[in-house]
Every structure is written in structure tokens, then in C-alpha cells.
Design a protein around this motif. Structure first.
Motif, short mmCIF file in Angstrom:
data_model
loop_
_atom_site.label_atom_id
_atom_site.label_comp_id
_atom_site.label_asym_id
_atom_site.label_seq_id
_atom_site.Cartn_x
_atom_site.Cartn_y
_atom_site.Cartn_z
N VAL A 50 0.82 -1.21 0.00
CA VAL A 50 0.00 0.00 0.00
C VAL A 50 0.85 1.26 0.00
O VAL A 50 0.59 2.22 -0.72
N SER A 75 4.42 1.23 -10.13
CA SER A 75 3.29 1.65 -9.31
C SER A 75 2.14 1.98 -10.26
O SER A 75 2.36 2.32 -11.42
N TRP A 85 -8.33 -3.04 -11.48
CA TRP A 85 -6.87 -3.08 -11.43
C TRP A 85 -6.33 -4.17 -12.35
O TRP A 85 -5.37 -3.95 -13.10
N GLU A 194 -4.71 8.24 -4.39
CA GLU A 194 -3.88 7.05 -4.54
C GLU A 194 -3.94 6.19 -3.29
O GLU A 194 -4.13 4.96 -3.37
N ARG A 198 -5.82 2.47 -2.82
CA ARG A 198 -5.03 1.30 -2.44
C ARG A 198 -5.58 0.64 -1.18
O ARG A 198 -5.65 -0.58 -1.09
N ASN A 202 -7.05 -3.05 -0.59
CA ASN A 202 -6.48 -3.86 0.48
C ASN A 202 -7.53 -4.35 1.47
O ASN A 202 -7.40 -5.45 2.03
#
Length: 289
Positions: A50, A75, A85, A194, A198, A202
């Protein structure tokens, strides 16, 4: 005083160009560092946690690149779902003209590596997996109910959520402390969008269908000292992949690819050696143009 890590990082930034790749629209910009021989068609691609950025794996790009391996550290832009993603990463591989790759993922990066392998299992794009301090089910973080609202939180709150797992209050040996400092700098460079996206990847409800990954060559790297991934999560990884190779490090904290880079690079080499004399090689001592 400059540490060995900072000197190596300066060497990395001086010798490996940063490349920006735009996919779909101007907002989807991937950042990559591509080291080693570009004629290698099945490189090792490194996916950060992350808090990580494209330069997180500079020790692997430098160390393995010097041994003839092609290593790409990257990244990704803002994606709010795992499927989104995976589709973005597939498009990146198409843009780079890479049919199949080896994936090295840390924490969230390892989870996404598994999900992409699952996503493309009918038409495989992944040759093998190396998973470091990773997991198969996001429920271990117990943020499932709040994940849909992370996009609303200010950047400072999100950063505190991440830094709470860095172990800042504990005594650390200098090289481990240096790795934490390095990753704190990476974390500070991330925008609110961002970081929120992330953390959503997660913590949002998702798990790996591990039955679809049993035929892959997998190495699991973990550490025995304190890190953000608890022992029951590591044990679940072992049960999920009973045929995987195990690489245990005595210590190294959350970021052993920085703090124990020589050991991690050795395990990566051992993993990739299985492919060295095949068309799926990532490079190495037997690679020739």
C-alpha cells in the motif's frame, strides 16, 4: 551521514530511467523502472505494498539486473476495484508487449499478483509467483464495512492508518529502521486518491480462489520477527499453497526486500533458476541476446 541504502538509491535513480505510461485516458498513468536486458520477454515484475511506489524495489532492479535479469518495478494509478486493477495491469502488459511474466508482490502487491493470476487463468499471463508478507483474504484486516467510505477520509487519517503497522514505537536494528524511513517517504509522496484507492483494494471484501493457482510455481517469503502480517495469516498462506517453496527470513520487518535485500534477491534467483534454461526465463547467467 548517508547510509548504504541511500547511496544505492542514488545509483538507481542515476542509472535507471523513470518511465510514465498512459493507459485509457490521461488519468491512468503507470510508473515503471525497467532494469536489465530489454530483450528478455518474460521479466520479473515487482508490485509494491500500500505504501510503496515504483522505486520501492530499487534493490531488486539493481541487484538482479547486474546478474542479467530483467526486473520491472512499478506503481499504478487510481483503481477502486480489484477487477479494474487487473484489467489495467493486463493492458499494461499488452502495451509493453509482454505475453507472460513472473510476479513478485509484497503485501497488497502479493494479493493483487494472486488476483491477476486468477483473473487470467484461462489465458495465462503469469508464469510464477513470489509472495512476500502477503495474504489471500482481505477480511484479515477487519475493515470490510468501512472500506466503501475510505475515499472520504483525509490524507492524514489514511497515512496514520498505514503507519500504525510500521512498528515505529519498537526498537529496530539500523537497517530495518532505514527501510521504515524509506517507506515513510514513499507513503508521504502518495496523493489522497492514490492512498484511499489502495486501502480500498487492500480492505474491501475480496479473496483469492486459491484452487485456480495450484499449478503455478510459487515461492512464499516471510519473516519471523514482527511485521504487519500476523502469524495466522502466514499460516493460511502455507495451507493455501501446500506445494509452494518456503523462504523464511529470521528478521527484516515489513520490508525485507529493503532491509534484507541480499537474502531476498538470493531467494528470487533460486526461484527464477527453475526457468533459466527455458523460453520463460527472466534472464540470468545463461541469458544471451
Amino acid at each position: 551521514m548517508e547510509t548504504d541504502m541511500s547511496l544505492e538509491y542514488l545509483s538507481f535513480r542515476s542509472n535507471i530511467p523513470c518511465r510514465k505510461i498512459v493507459l485509457d485516458d490521461s488519468e491512468k498513468v503507470w510508473t515503471i523502472y525497467d532494469g536489465g536486458p530489454k530483450t528478455v520477454r518474460s521479466p520479473l515484475i515487482c508490485l509494491p505494498p500500500v505504501s510503496g511506489t515504483a522505486d520501492t524495489f530499487f534493490q531488486q532492479v539493481l541487484g538482479l539486473g547486474a546478474k542479467g535479469y530483467r526486473v520491472i518495478s512499478l506503481s499504478w494509478p487510481v483503481y477502486w476495484s480489484v477487477n479494474e486493477w487487473c484489467e489495467g495491469f493486463r493492458k499494461l502488459l499488452d502495451f509493453l508487449q509482454l505475453d507472460q511474466v513472473h510476479l513478485f508482490g509484497a503485501s497488497l502487491g502479493g494479493f493483487l499478483a494472486q488476483k491477476f493470476t486468477e483473473y487470467t487463468h484461462r489465458c495465462p499471463r503469469v508464469l510464477s509467483l513470489i509472495l512476500c508478507n502477503s495474504f489471500t483474504d482481505t477480511s484479515v484486516f477487519q475493515y470490510g464495512d468501512s472500506a466503501p467510505f475510505l475515499w472520504m477520509l483525509p490524507s492524514m487519517v489514511l497515512k496514520k492508518m498505514v503507519m500504525g503497522n510500521f512498528g515505529g514505537e519498537k526498537m529496530m536494528e539500523p537497517v530495518v529502521a532505514d527501510s521504515v524511513d524509506f517507506m515513510v517517504e514513499r507513503l508521504e509522496s502518495l496523493s489522497q486518491a492514490e492512498l484511499a484507492s489502495r486501502l480500498t483494494l487492500n480492505c474491501g471484501s475480496s479473496y483469492v480462489h486459491v484452487d485456480k493457482l495450484q499449478q503455478y510455481c510459487i515461492t512464499i517469503i516471510d519473516v519471523f520477527d514482527d511485521c504487519a502480517i500476523a502469524s495466522p495469516v502466514s499460516e493460511d498462506m502455507y495451507r493455501s499453497y501446500p506445494h509452494a517453496s518456503m523462504a523464511h527470513l529470521k528478521n527484516g520487518g515489513n520490508f525485507p526486500y529493503l532491509s534484507r535485500c541480499d537474502e531476498v534477491n538470493l531467494h528470487l534467483q533460486v526461484h527464477l533458476l527453475r526457468f533459466e534454461r527455458t523460453r520463460c526465463k527472466a534472464g540470468g547467467s545463461h541469458f544471451s541476446d
